[in-house]
Scaffold this active site. Structure first.
Site, short mmCIF file in Angstrom:
data_model
loop_
_atom_site.label_atom_id
_atom_site.label_comp_id
_atom_site.label_asym_id
_atom_site.label_seq_id
_atom_site.Cartn_x
_atom_site.Cartn_y
_atom_site.Cartn_z
N LYS A 12 -15.92 -8.89 0.23
CA LYS A 12 -16.01 -8.82 -1.23
C LYS A 12 -16.58 -10.12 -1.84
O LYS A 12 -16.65 -11.16 -1.16
CB LYS A 12 -14.61 -8.54 -1.79
CG LYS A 12 -14.07 -7.14 -1.42
CD LYS A 12 -12.74 -6.88 -2.13
CE LYS A 12 -12.18 -5.51 -1.83
NZ LYS A 12 -10.93 -5.25 -2.60
N PHE A 60 -6.28 -0.53 -13.11
CA PHE A 60 -7.12 -1.64 -12.63
C PHE A 60 -8.56 -1.21 -12.34
O PHE A 60 -9.38 -2.03 -11.91
CB PHE A 60 -6.50 -2.29 -11.39
CG PHE A 60 -6.25 -1.36 -10.23
CD1 PHE A 60 -7.26 -1.05 -9.32
CD2 PHE A 60 -5.00 -0.80 -10.02
CE1 PHE A 60 -7.03 -0.20 -8.25
CE2 PHE A 60 -4.75 0.05 -8.95
CZ PHE A 60 -5.77 0.36 -8.06
N ARG A 88 -7.42 -1.83 9.21
CA ARG A 88 -6.38 -1.95 8.17
C ARG A 88 -5.33 -2.99 8.59
O ARG A 88 -4.84 -3.77 7.77
CB ARG A 88 -5.73 -0.59 7.89
CG ARG A 88 -6.65 0.47 7.30
CD ARG A 88 -7.11 0.19 5.90
NE ARG A 88 -6.03 -0.01 4.95
CZ ARG A 88 -6.20 -0.03 3.63
NH1 ARG A 88 -7.42 0.13 3.10
NH2 ARG A 88 -5.19 -0.22 2.81
N THR A 94 -2.60 -5.10 0.71
CA THR A 94 -3.53 -5.21 -0.43
C THR A 94 -3.34 -6.53 -1.18
O THR A 94 -4.31 -7.19 -1.54
CB THR A 94 -3.32 -4.02 -1.39
OG1 THR A 94 -3.45 -2.80 -0.64
CG2 THR A 94 -4.31 -4.04 -2.52
N ARG A 105 -6.48 -10.92 4.80
CA ARG A 105 -6.11 -11.14 3.40
C ARG A 105 -5.13 -12.30 3.25
O ARG A 105 -5.17 -13.02 2.24
CB ARG A 105 -5.57 -9.84 2.80
CG ARG A 105 -6.71 -8.86 2.50
CD ARG A 105 -6.22 -7.49 2.19
NE ARG A 105 -7.26 -6.68 1.56
CZ ARG A 105 -7.13 -5.38 1.29
NH1 ARG A 105 -6.00 -4.75 1.60
NH2 ARG A 105 -8.11 -4.71 0.73
N ASN A 115 -9.15 -10.03 -2.98
CA ASN A 115 -8.48 -10.01 -1.67
C ASN A 115 -9.45 -9.94 -0.50
O ASN A 115 -9.10 -9.52 0.60
CB ASN A 115 -7.43 -8.88 -1.63
CG ASN A 115 -8.02 -7.51 -1.87
OD1 ASN A 115 -9.24 -7.37 -1.99
ND2 ASN A 115 -7.18 -6.51 -1.93
N HIS A 118 -12.51 -5.12 1.96
CA HIS A 118 -12.18 -3.70 1.81
C HIS A 118 -12.24 -3.06 3.20
O HIS A 118 -13.05 -3.46 4.03
CB HIS A 118 -13.21 -3.00 0.91
CG HIS A 118 -13.15 -1.49 1.01
ND1 HIS A 118 -12.29 -0.75 0.25
CD2 HIS A 118 -13.81 -0.61 1.83
CE1 HIS A 118 -12.43 0.53 0.58
NE2 HIS A 118 -13.35 0.64 1.52
N1 UDP Z 1 -6.33 -3.55 -6.81
C1 UDP Z 1 -6.07 -4.33 -7.93
N2 UDP Z 1 -4.83 -4.21 -8.53
C2 UDP Z 1 -3.87 -3.37 -8.05
C3 UDP Z 1 -4.14 -2.60 -6.91
C4 UDP Z 1 -5.39 -2.71 -6.31
O1 UDP Z 1 -6.90 -5.09 -8.37
O2 UDP Z 1 -2.79 -3.32 -8.63
C5 UDP Z 1 -7.63 -3.66 -6.18
C6 UDP Z 1 -7.57 -4.43 -4.88
O3 UDP Z 1 -8.69 -5.29 -4.80
C7 UDP Z 1 -7.67 -3.35 -3.82
C8 UDP Z 1 -8.53 -2.30 -4.52
O4 UDP Z 1 -8.14 -2.37 -5.87
O5 UDP Z 1 -8.25 -3.85 -2.62
C9 UDP Z 1 -8.34 -0.89 -4.02
O6 UDP Z 1 -6.95 -0.58 -4.06
P1 UDP Z 1 -6.25 0.14 -2.85
O7 UDP Z 1 -4.90 0.58 -3.31
O8 UDP Z 1 -7.15 1.18 -2.27
O9 UDP Z 1 -6.02 -1.06 -1.80
P2 UDP Z 1 -6.71 -1.34 -0.38
O10 UDP Z 1 -7.01 -0.01 0.26
O11 UDP Z 1 -7.95 -2.14 -0.67
O12 UDP Z 1 -5.70 -2.14 0.37
MG MG Z 2 -8.01 1.64 -0.47
#
Ligand code: UDP
Ligand code: MG
Length: 136
Positions: A12, A60, A88, A94, A105, A115, A118
């Site tokens: 990112k 968000f 993952r 996250t 992360r 973070n 992705h």
């Molecule tokens: N995100 C955020 N605020 C939140 C939750 C998620 O900014 O409260 C962002 C974060 O960068 C995350 C992305 O949205 O990586 C996608 O969210 P997801 O729940 O899919 O998390 P991931 O799969 O990336 O762990």
């Molecule tokens: Mg996701």
């Protein structure tokens, strides 16, 4: 039973901005991932909105799409056995605050939005996401 899979990783903007891409790519290789394809791109807000459409209803969503399109990113197709779940695990939670020691992360993430990486969350979504960026 394990089988070879592909998953999509994105380095990112916060990580590209800090020039962490070579370090992060080395972390993938150290864990046995092969880098099949990669490219550095700068996507538009509209493309980010399409990519993150699943999060459309989340509070968000707008900030997330603005952020992903705020600077260059590296999109990478990774391949290994159990690539989706293993990526993952390597990424960690996250929110970098909750991520385990040694995860990407934890090491590189700045905040829940910045973070650093992705990763696709299922084999089905990995196919869709790889197609999204490498549809040729
Ligand atoms: N995100 C955020 N605020 C939140 C939750 C998620 O900014 O409260 C962002 C974060 O960068 C995350 C992305 O949205 O990586 C996608 O969210 P997801 O729940 O899919 O998390 P991931 O799969 O990336 O762990
Ligand atoms: Mg996701």
């Amino acid at each position: 039973m394990s089988k070879t899979e592909q998953t999509l990783s994105i380095i990112k903007p916060d990580a590209v901005e800090r020039n962490l891409q070579d370090q992060i790519k080395q972390e993938f290789k150290n864990k046995g991932f092969d880098i099949i394809r990669e490219k550095k791109i700068h996507i538009s807000k509209e493309e980010a909105e399409r990519f993150y459409k699943v999060h459309e209803s989340k509070p968000f969503y707008n900030d997330l799409c603005a952020y992903l399109s705020s600077g260059p990113i590296i999109v990478i197709t990774l391949q290994k056995e159990n690539a989706v779940i293993d990526n993952r695990k390597l990424m960690g939670a996250t929110n970098p605050r909750d991520a385990e020691e040694g995860t990407l992360r934890k090491k590189y993430g700045i905040s829940i939005d910045k973070n650093s990486v992705h990763g696709s969350d299922s084999i089905e979504n990995a196919k869709i996401e790889i197609e999204f960026f490498f549809n040729n």
